[in-house]
Design an enzyme around this catalytic site. Sequence first.
Site, short mmCIF file in Angstrom:
data_model
loop_
_atom_site.label_atom_id
_atom_site.label_comp_id
_atom_site.label_asym_id
_atom_site.label_seq_id
_atom_site.Cartn_x
_atom_site.Cartn_y
_atom_site.Cartn_z
N GLU A 317 0.84 -1.28 0.11
CA GLU A 317 -0.11 -0.07 -0.05
C GLU A 317 0.71 1.16 -0.04
O GLU A 317 0.59 2.21 0.74
CB GLU A 317 -0.91 -0.08 1.20
CG GLU A 317 -1.96 -1.04 1.11
CD GLU A 317 -2.87 -0.97 2.15
OE1 GLU A 317 -4.43 -1.10 1.90
OE2 GLU A 317 -2.67 -0.91 3.36
C1 TNX Z 1 -5.08 -4.07 4.31
S1 TNX Z 1 -3.32 -6.46 3.54
C2 TNX Z 1 -3.92 -3.96 4.85
C3 TNX Z 1 -3.89 -3.65 6.29
C4 TNX Z 1 -5.21 -3.49 6.76
C5 TNX Z 1 -6.35 -4.36 6.39
C6 TNX Z 1 -7.51 -4.10 7.02
C7 TNX Z 1 -2.35 -5.34 3.65
C8 TNX Z 1 -1.08 -5.78 3.13
N1 TNX Z 1 -2.67 -4.09 4.21
O1 TNX Z 1 -2.78 -2.72 6.37
O2 TNX Z 1 -4.85 -3.55 8.42
O3 TNX Z 1 -6.41 -4.14 4.80
O4 TNX Z 1 -8.45 -5.25 6.62
#
Ligand code: TNX
Length: 533
Positions: A317
Site C-alpha cells: 500500500e
Molecule cells: C489491508 S493486507 C492491509 C492492512 C489493513 C487491512 C484491513 C495489507 C497488506 N494491508 O494494512 O489493516 O487491509 O483489513
Amino acid sequence: MNHAPRFRILLAALCMLVAGGCAHHAQREAPRIVPLPQSVQRQAGELKFAQVVALRADAAAPHAGRALSTLLAQLEIRADDAAPTRVHLQLKPDEALPAEGYRLTIADDITLSATSDTGLFYAVQSLRQMLPPRAQAQYRLPHVTISDAPRHAWRGSSLDVARSFLPIEYLQKHIERMALFKLNRLHLHLSDDQGWRIQIKRYPRLTEIGGASAVKGGRAGYYTQDELRQLVAYAQARGVTLVPEIDMPGHVQAALASYHELACDEVSNLAPYDGLEVGFSVLCLDKPEVIYPFVENVLREVLAIFPSREIHIGGDEIKHPRYAEFVARAAAIVESMGRTPILWEEGSVADTQPQVLLQLWNDGYDIAPAVAKGHPLILSPCSYFYLDHGNFAGQPETYDWCRKQGVPLARSYAFDDSAYPTAVGVEAALWSEWVHNDAAADNRLWPRLGAVAEVAWSPAASRDYASFRQRMGALRAHLDQLGVAYYAEPDLGWATTSARSTTLSPTCATASSPAARRACISTHSTAPNPRSQ
Ligand code: TNX
C-alpha cells in the site's frame, strides 16, 4: 475407499443386519479431528481404559513427549508400567511419511509413530482432539489406524499487534491453540503507522515513542527482545515458527514519529498516529544514506531474535517512483543476512530473486507474472482469509471493504488453491484496527482458524463442509477448556441463527446497562471503509 453414495447407503443397510457391524469399512463417521487426516481406517471395537496407562516415550522427541505428558496430566491419567493399556510414542524410519507426517494406531494399545519430533507432536494433537478435554473416570477410543501428513508446508495465522497490541500471554495462548490445529506459522505484524512493537536496542525511541501509541480505542505496548526470544522457544516447542514483519517502506508513521530524520525534509506531520487511514507515510526514499542503514540495523536485531528462515518486510500500500528500487534493496539486505524475504503482493513489481515469497491479499491481484518467474506464494486472499471481516454480514466492529457479506466460516472453508501452482500454503490475517482486546481477537479467530487449518492441511479432494461442521462442532468443549471466547457459530450448532442479530461486539458486551448496550450497538455498526475500492 471412496464408495459412491448409493453404494454407501446399501452398505449401511447391510451393516445394520449383520451382527458386529461393518467396522472394517473405513467410511464411517470420521473421528473428531480437525484438520481431517489424510487417511482414517476404522476397525471393529474400541479401547477402554481408566486413568492409568503404561507410557513408553522416545526421549529423542522431547516436544512430543512434553505434549503427551501434559495431555495425560490434564486428563488425570497416571503412568504405571503395570497398566494394561500401553501408549507408545516412537520415532522410527518410515519412507512413506514426510517430515511432518505421523501414524496413530488405536487397538489394544495406543501407538504414535513418526520420523520427526514434529510429526509425533502432531500425532499427540490428533489424540488430544479424540480424547475429551477434561478428566473422566474412563476413556473410550475407537479402534482406528490414522496415517497423516500435511498438504501444505505453510499453515499460517497472522496477527496485527501494531494497530492494537496483544500481550505476550495472549500470544502464548494463541500458539497453544494453533498447535491443536496443526497450524505452524505465526506471522507477527510488528510495525505500522499506529505503533512499533519490537524493542530495537540501537533505536530506543522506536518503542519509547512508537510503542506508546495505538489506533484509537486500541492498546499500546511493545515486546522486549527477551520476551520475544522466550516466545520463539515457546512456539518452537509447539511446532510453530514465528515470522516477524517489519512493514516498509510505507506504514511507518510510528517510526517517523520516533526518528524524524527517516522522513523527507518537507514532511510536516511527524506526530504519532491513531487513525484508520493507510498509505500516507513512507521512509524517505530520496535519502538512501539515512534509510538503508536504518533498515539494515533494525533487521540485524530482528533476525538475531527470530530464527525463521523467512522474514517479512511488508511492501504494501504505497505508491512511489522509487518503490521498486527500495523493495529490491531491502530484499537483498535480508538475503545478505542469509534469510528469505517475504513481500506483500505489490512487491512483485520489484526485481527480486525468484525464491522471494509473495503474499497474495487482494483476490483479484494479477500475480500470474510473478508465478511465471517462480515466486512461491502465501495465499491470504482477503475475501476468504481476512478475519478482521465479520463472522457474518454486518458484525459490529468489523471491516467489510473486501467482502460486503463478511467472511463467514463456510467462506473460509471454501477456498480453492488449485489456481496457484507455486503456493506454499495459506495464512489467515487478523488486522486490529477494530480488534482492541483479547476477547475480540478470540471472536474473530475462532472457529474460523479451524477452517483455515483444514484448507491448509487436508487433501483437497476430502474437503466436505458437512463433515467439517460435525468435527469442528464437536471440538467446542476443547476450545472451552482452552478458555477461547470464540464466536458462537450457528453453522456448528453453537447458537441459533437468530443469535447473529444479537451477537454483541466485545465493546458493547461490557456496556453498563441495557440502554448503554443498545446505544453502543447502534454506534458500532460495521466499520467504515478506509479504501476507495
Ligand atoms: C489491508 S493486507 C492491509 C492492512 C489493513 C487491512 C484491513 C495489507 C497488506 N494491508 O494494512 O489493516 O487491509 O483489513
